[in-house]
Design a protein around this motif. Sequence first.
Motif, PDB file in Angstrom:
ATOM      1  N   ASP A   1      20.643 -31.386   6.837  1.00 46.75           N
ATOM      2  CA  ASP A   1      19.470 -31.967   6.176  1.00 46.75           C
ATOM      3  C   ASP A   1      18.904 -31.006   5.137  1.00 46.75           C
ATOM      4  O   ASP A   1      18.497 -31.414   4.034  1.00 46.75           O
ATOM      5  N   HIS A   2      18.868 -29.724   5.483  1.00 49.52           N
ATOM      6  CA  HIS A   2      18.356 -28.711   4.551  1.00 49.52           C
ATOM      7  C   HIS A   2      19.238 -28.627   3.304  1.00 49.52           C
ATOM      8  O   HIS A   2      18.731 -28.540   2.174  1.00 49.52           O
ATOM      9  N   ALA A   3      20.556 -28.670   3.491  1.00 53.79           N
ATOM     10  CA  ALA A   3      21.474 -28.610   2.345  1.00 53.79           C
ATOM     11  C   ALA A   3      21.322 -29.851   1.463  1.00 53.79           C
ATOM     12  O   ALA A   3      21.370 -29.754   0.228  1.00 53.79           O
ATOM     13  N   ILE A   4      21.129 -31.016   2.072  1.00 61.09           N
ATOM     14  CA  ILE A   4      20.923 -32.247   1.290  1.00 61.09           C
ATOM     15  C   ILE A   4      19.655 -32.144   0.461  1.00 61.09           C
ATOM     16  O   ILE A   4      19.618 -32.538  -0.711  1.00 61.09           O
ATOM     17  N   SER A   5      18.587 -31.587   1.056  1.00 60.86           N
ATOM     18  CA  SER A   5      17.314 -31.440   0.335  1.00 60.86           C
ATOM     19  C   SER A   5      17.465 -30.557  -0.897  1.00 60.86           C
ATOM     20  O   SER A   5      16.838 -30.800  -1.936  1.00 60.86           O
ATOM     21  N   ILE A   6      18.323 -29.543  -0.787  1.00 64.44           N
ATOM     22  CA  ILE A   6      18.529 -28.633  -1.924  1.00 64.44           C
ATOM     23  C   ILE A   6      19.204 -29.358  -3.078  1.00 64.44           C
ATOM     24  O   ILE A   6      18.802 -29.224  -4.243  1.00 64.44           O
ATOM     25  N   PHE A   7      20.226 -30.156  -2.799  1.00 65.90           N
ATOM     26  CA  PHE A   7      20.988 -30.800  -3.876  1.00 65.90           C
ATOM     27  C   PHE A   7      20.324 -32.065  -4.404  1.00 65.90           C
ATOM     28  O   PHE A   7      20.694 -32.540  -5.479  1.00 65.90           O
TER      29      PHE A   7
ATOM     30  N   LEU B   1      27.978 -26.491   1.045  1.00 65.85           N
ATOM     31  CA  LEU B   1      26.896 -25.511   1.153  1.00 65.85           C
ATOM     32  C   LEU B   1      26.522 -25.285   2.616  1.00 65.85           C
ATOM     33  O   LEU B   1      26.324 -24.143   3.057  1.00 65.85           O
ATOM     34  N   CYS B   2      26.444 -26.357   3.381  1.00 70.73           N
ATOM     35  CA  CYS B   2      26.089 -26.263   4.800  1.00 70.73           C
ATOM     36  C   CYS B   2      27.135 -25.466   5.572  1.00 70.73           C
ATOM     37  O   CYS B   2      26.794 -24.572   6.361  1.00 70.73           O
ATOM     38  N   MET B   3      28.411 -25.751   5.343  1.00 69.73           N
ATOM     39  CA  MET B   3      29.480 -25.041   6.065  1.00 69.73           C
ATOM     40  C   MET B   3      29.521 -23.561   5.686  1.00 69.73           C
ATOM     41  O   MET B   3      29.718 -22.692   6.551  1.00 69.73           O
ATOM     42  N   ASP B   4      29.333 -23.272   4.417  1.00 69.36           N
ATOM     43  CA  ASP B   4      29.316 -21.861   3.993  1.00 69.36           C
ATOM     44  C   ASP B   4      28.152 -21.114   4.627  1.00 69.36           C
ATOM     45  O   ASP B   4      28.289 -19.960   5.057  1.00 69.36           O
ATOM     46  N   SER B   5      26.991 -21.784   4.712  1.00 65.37           N
ATOM     47  CA  SER B   5      25.816 -21.149   5.303  1.00 65.37           C
ATOM     48  C   SER B   5      26.029 -20.871   6.785  1.00 65.37           C
ATOM     49  O   SER B   5      25.673 -19.799   7.288  1.00 65.37           O
ATOM     50  N   ILE B   6      26.619 -21.831   7.496  1.00 65.79           N
ATOM     51  CA  ILE B   6      26.871 -21.639   8.930  1.00 65.79           C
ATOM     52  C   ILE B   6      27.917 -20.552   9.147  1.00 65.79           C
ATOM     53  O   ILE B   6      27.796 -19.714  10.053  1.00 65.79           O
TER      54      ILE B   6
ATOM     55  N   GLN C   1      32.551 -19.860  17.929  1.00 69.77           N
ATOM     56  CA  GLN C   1      33.293 -21.118  17.838  1.00 69.77           C
ATOM     57  C   GLN C   1      32.764 -21.992  16.700  1.00 69.77           C
ATOM     58  O   GLN C   1      33.532 -22.559  15.921  1.00 69.77           O
ATOM     59  N   ILE C   2      31.445 -22.082  16.587  1.00 72.50           N
ATOM     60  CA  ILE C   2      30.851 -22.915  15.541  1.00 72.50           C
ATOM     61  C   ILE C   2      31.135 -22.334  14.166  1.00 72.50           C
ATOM     62  O   ILE C   2      31.479 -23.064  13.218  1.00 72.50           O
ATOM     63  N   THR C   3      31.009 -21.030  14.014  1.00 72.16           N
ATOM     64  CA  THR C   3      31.270 -20.425  12.703  1.00 72.16           C
ATOM     65  C   THR C   3      32.741 -20.574  12.314  1.00 72.16           C
ATOM     66  O   THR C   3      33.051 -20.781  11.137  1.00 72.16           O
ATOM     67  N   ASN C   4      33.622 -20.485  13.292  1.00 67.30           N
ATOM     68  CA  ASN C   4      35.046 -20.664  13.001  1.00 67.30           C
ATOM     69  C   ASN C   4      35.337 -22.104  12.586  1.00 67.30           C
ATOM     70  O   ASN C   4      36.087 -22.345  11.624  1.00 67.30           O
ATOM     71  N   ASP C   5      34.747 -23.082  13.288  1.00 67.16           N
ATOM     72  CA  ASP C   5      34.927 -24.491  12.914  1.00 67.16           C
ATOM     73  C   ASP C   5      34.384 -24.750  11.511  1.00 67.16           C
ATOM     74  O   ASP C   5      34.998 -25.475  10.721  1.00 67.16           O
ATOM     75  N   ALA C   6      33.225 -24.145  11.203  1.00 67.76           N
ATOM     76  CA  ALA C   6      32.631 -24.324   9.875  1.00 67.76           C
ATOM     77  C   ALA C   6      33.536 -23.741   8.794  1.00 67.76           C
ATOM     78  O   ALA C   6      33.685 -24.324   7.702  1.00 67.76           O
TER      79      ALA C   6
END
Length: 747
Positions: free
Chosen positions: A396-402, A440-445, A456-461
């Motif tokens: 949601d935060h990434a969508i707000s930016i773009f 943007l969201c995946m890079d941030s995570i 695990q989450i950072t690797n999936d991202a």
Amino acid sequence: MPNFCAAPNCTRKSTQSDLAFFRFPRDPERCQLWVENCRRADLEDKTADQLNKHYRLCAKHFEPSMICKTSPYRTVLKDTAVPTIFDLTSHLNNPHSRHRKRIKELTEEDIRRIKERRLQASREKAQNKENESSESQEGNVTKDDEPSLSPEEKELRDYLKSLFEIVVVIGKQNIPLNGHTESGEEGECFTPSNFQALLEYRINAGDEVLRRRFETTAVNAEYCPSEQQRRLLEVCEDCIREELLQEARESRFFSLVTGDLAEFPEGPHIPLFLRFVDQSHVLREEFIEFLPFEGDEEALTERLVSQVGQKWGLNMDNCRGQAHVSSGVFASKMKAIATRLTEKYPLVVCTPCSTCALNVYLANNLLLTGVQVVMSTLRRIGLFFSKSPLLQAELDHAISIFYQGNEEKSNELKETCRQDWTERHDLFELAVDLMESLLLCMDSIHDNEELKWNDQITNDAYMISESLADFEFVVTLVVLKNALSFTRAFGKNLQGPTLDVFFAASSLTAVLHSLNEVMDNIEVYHEFWFEEAVNLSDAMDVQVRIPRLFFRKQRAETGMEIQPESYFKEYLTVPLVGRIIQELKDIFSENHLKALKCLSLVPAVMGQLKFNASEESNADLYRNDLPNPDTLPAELHCWRIKWKHRGKEISLPSTIHDTMQLAEVKFFPNVYAFLKVLCTLPVLKLENAKCEAAWKRTRAYLADTPVNHRSKSLAVLNINYDVKHDLDLMVDTYIKLHPEQESESLE
């Protein structure tokens, strides 16, 4: 012709009221009661048949408890209903009025007779209750008189019943059978099996049967060996499945639906669903079992046919549809199986599945590497954000930016992403709109600067971001979006109201014409689509390039040079559009389109067509399924005339379900048979969310259960959680199948 109420001082008629009107009963005794309560002297000399044919009473003369409304279009009386509400005095206020329905003045003899009849009725009612009570007692005596079991046999049955109770709990609650084991070949077990633990719990809780059974057993011994557990599971699975299959056999017509490939410890399996109309005229789609998926297409087809015919006891000649939710290489095998089934049984029409959007279905079946990478990545994205609300908040935060300058679009995308957006008809349009925000969201995570996410989450991202930042992914997604835009509205209509489905069948020609026009002018269309992909890649800082794998394959031809636009036109756009056209032709065969055009039998569709449609031309497809095919033309004519006249008074039924619930449909046996067959076609959407419960539970089971804990038998119990189970039947079945167990236990 309007119906007039026969009650005195009642002037209601059917054309001026929404009330139901009821015929006098044919039964002479009940009919006499109606006449006496009406106090119409002129009706006393008429026979019950005459009264039934020519006279009616409106619903105002019955107690509300006597009236049943079985559907929006059907109101009926209870079998014992008698009219008791009458106005017998209002005519006295106007002595000069003319009364066609004269009220009979009761004599003392009439009053005495009515009292005697009411007293007799109350006596009969009391006598019936006594008879029922005595019959119940006799039934208990009869049951007691049955040959009694020996103490050993009774104890064996109680023991098996306890075991089955544990199996049912394990299955319905999705508890793994095995305990915790060490990974590796040895697989050392750290805890006893869950089955053993539950047995010990029941013994400690006071189960005397189990305590007596195992009190002399060594403490570290396994109470119920794995082989016996396997037998118990198989019997339990068969009994639950038989409950469902019994209803399907009574229905006669059915369709087969398969889900995507699932991994089990024994190997890959496919989930099998059965679609049929039950005895209450309700459409059902039930999970039956997981079928092993091993061997070539021919062997798999034979296994499927054998399973349906021999194990399930269904006749494949009564199968009218098939749908297969699949992707990638698995999709090619399922397509070959579907082709073989249709060749062997021509009426088994292959259709898309109502639980899957058409554009998603088409993309999953396109055997192009780039397309399958896009589809698998989109599925991973959907699964990724379902793990935690915090991940959704990050998106949601990434969508707000773009979308800072377009708050309406931003809010719309946020709301859409909170739902199952990867299964929508407009999936590819949404994916293109979200590409920059997703990256943007995946890079941030992945950067994880605030240390909010686990490894695990950072690797999936990171894995997802690598796919998104590849130009082949971007251009494939854009081409998919544009090519499938021609089928989006068509697919949405297929899963819409019955009227939309009917007109969608007629619009397929226009859809294919548009796609063929794209193919004829592919250079122009590809130029625009490629330019859109390049612009999106520039915005995402993704380099425009040809896939590395292509250069490895073409290394021998060192002098050849190819531009990205030409490459993607030859290897992506042209084959993709061509395969979409072919796929549409395959799944919307002539028989499939004929079946959909038979939806003109639904009254609301007939009304939209001004009652001018001719169903006879499409009726030959299911002629052998009709009870009276010779009378079909006359019956269809009567069906049209009936709704043409009734359409002026009521709102016409708009779905197959509503039409089959009508009381009048039983007078049109051929029409009812048509509707029943059409209803089973997998392309038509299920009537309500309850019908989709089997699909949702299957997905939940596969998502929540690790592969090493999955069991095809326990899955049947878990997914069919609400299906009743009979422990006594399970015990009887087990003893019948494994008599050696009984003899060993009695020794």
